[in-house]
Design a protein around this motif. Sequence first.
Motif, PDB file in Angstrom:
ATOM      1  N   HIS A 186      38.673  29.873  40.321  1.00 43.83           N
ATOM      2  CA  HIS A 186      38.727  30.572  39.040  1.00 43.83           C
ATOM      3  C   HIS A 186      37.936  31.890  39.086  1.00 43.83           C
ATOM      4  CE1 HIS A 186      40.636  27.149  37.131  1.00 43.83           C
ATOM      5  NE2 HIS A 186      39.723  26.353  37.666  1.00 43.83           N
ATOM      6  N   ASP A 187      38.652  32.985  39.100  1.00 44.96           N
ATOM      7  CA  ASP A 187      38.008  34.292  39.118  1.00 44.96           C
ATOM      8  C   ASP A 187      37.243  34.569  37.827  1.00 44.96           C
ATOM      9  OD1 ASP A 187      39.106  34.761  41.584  1.00 44.96           O
ATOM     10  OD2 ASP A 187      40.774  35.974  40.829  1.00 44.96           O
ATOM     11  N   ARG A 188      37.641  33.914  36.742  1.00 38.44           N
ATOM     12  CA  ARG A 188      37.026  34.216  35.448  1.00 38.44           C
ATOM     13  C   ARG A 188      35.811  33.339  35.124  1.00 38.44           C
ATOM     14  NH1 ARG A 188      41.322  34.832  30.780  1.00 38.44           N
ATOM     15  NH2 ARG A 188      42.499  33.148  31.802  1.00 38.44           N
ATOM     16  N   LEU A 189      35.369  32.562  36.071  1.00 38.06           N
ATOM     17  CA  LEU A 189      34.120  31.805  35.950  1.00 38.06           C
ATOM     18  C   LEU A 189      33.096  32.419  36.903  1.00 38.06           C
ATOM     19  CD1 LEU A 189      32.502  29.389  34.847  1.00 38.06           C
ATOM     20  CD2 LEU A 189      33.437  28.027  36.742  1.00 38.06           C
ATOM     21  N   LEU A 190      31.999  32.907  36.353  1.00 36.91           N
ATOM     22  CA  LEU A 190      30.981  33.582  37.154  1.00 36.91           C
ATOM     23  C   LEU A 190      29.715  32.746  37.249  1.00 36.91           C
ATOM     24  CD1 LEU A 190      31.255  37.253  35.819  1.00 36.91           C
ATOM     25  CD2 LEU A 190      32.472  36.210  37.750  1.00 36.91           C
ATOM     26  N   ARG A 191      29.048  32.847  38.402  1.00 38.98           N
ATOM     27  CA  ARG A 191      27.699  32.306  38.563  1.00 38.98           C
ATOM     28  C   ARG A 191      26.786  33.497  38.874  1.00 38.98           C
ATOM     29  NH1 ARG A 191      26.918  34.553  43.609  1.00 38.98           N
ATOM     30  NH2 ARG A 191      28.346  33.722  45.186  1.00 38.98           N
ATOM     31  N   PRO A 192      25.463  33.334  38.776  1.00 34.67           N
ATOM     32  CA  PRO A 192      24.587  34.481  39.006  1.00 34.67           C
ATOM     33  C   PRO A 192      24.857  35.178  40.331  1.00 34.67           C
ATOM     34  CG  PRO A 192      23.353  32.745  37.962  1.00 34.67           C
ATOM     35  CD  PRO A 192      24.712  32.166  38.265  1.00 34.67           C
ATOM     36  N   VAL A 193      24.937  36.492  40.279  1.00 35.83           N
ATOM     37  CA  VAL A 193      25.294  37.317  41.419  1.00 35.83           C
ATOM     38  C   VAL A 193      24.228  37.285  42.508  1.00 35.83           C
ATOM     39  CG1 VAL A 193      24.277  39.442  40.509  1.00 35.83           C
ATOM     40  CG2 VAL A 193      26.276  39.584  42.004  1.00 35.83           C
TER      41      VAL A 193
END
Length: 276
Positions: free
Chosen positions: A82-89
Amino acid sequence: MRILFLGDVVGRSGRAAVLETLPKLRERYRADFVVVNGENSAGGFGISEAIFNELLDAGADVVTTGNHVWDQREALVFIERHDRLLRPVNFPAGTPGRGAGLFKAANGMDVLVVNAQGRVFMADLDDPFRAVEQELSACGLKSGTDAILIDFHAEATSEKQAMAHFVDGRATAVIGTHTHVPTADEFVLNGGTAYISDAGMCGDFDSILGMDKEEPIARFLTKIHSRRFAPSMGEATVCGVAIEVDDATGLAKAIAPVRLGGRLSQVEPAFWLDPA
């Protein structure tokens, strides 16, 4: 452009409130782009794939997370889908998922969303400032994207303020998350970057940070962990911020809090509401 950001969704109560309210808010505010922090949405700890999809269906364009991103172990696997779920960079290289992405808003403009995590009183991840700088250098405001929103998931207000001033004039907004309490310091910095120390939570405020009160109080009194924290199930307040973006510059024209339902005083962004 109109950007709506909703703070940490906590447990079933917060999730139900967001799923019911967000579609109406998106229409009422004519929001072009919506970001929701979902890291506490699965029983107060982490996020499941089913809940992530529910948030998208309700109107979220992107779901950000924070230090609880891996509390549901399945996230280590499904985040790659899922590209639209982000975790801390600023997780170390090789960590599953991604910490930033370029997304299309409803009005056709591009929005870079960066999810970063602080280090003061938190896990010692990589430097969030250098990680954010790398993302801005690769995709600058009005050179690579039309707007840039940074969800800075951090404990210390000093670290959050430092991040905002670090990127002032180079990002549309820096929105603090993690502490679950909405702050009253929303404003636009001198360079045009909107800021708030914490957007607050979407959860039951008759609680301790969204959790049933009994166990946290017992731990303070006895230093004994008798049972797992459980999310409070009372009526939730949906907390967040509204950001009005100058399409010509990508910088913020205004920022205002959103608080609806539950125990807190109710407030909506006047600049998005039709005059009576």
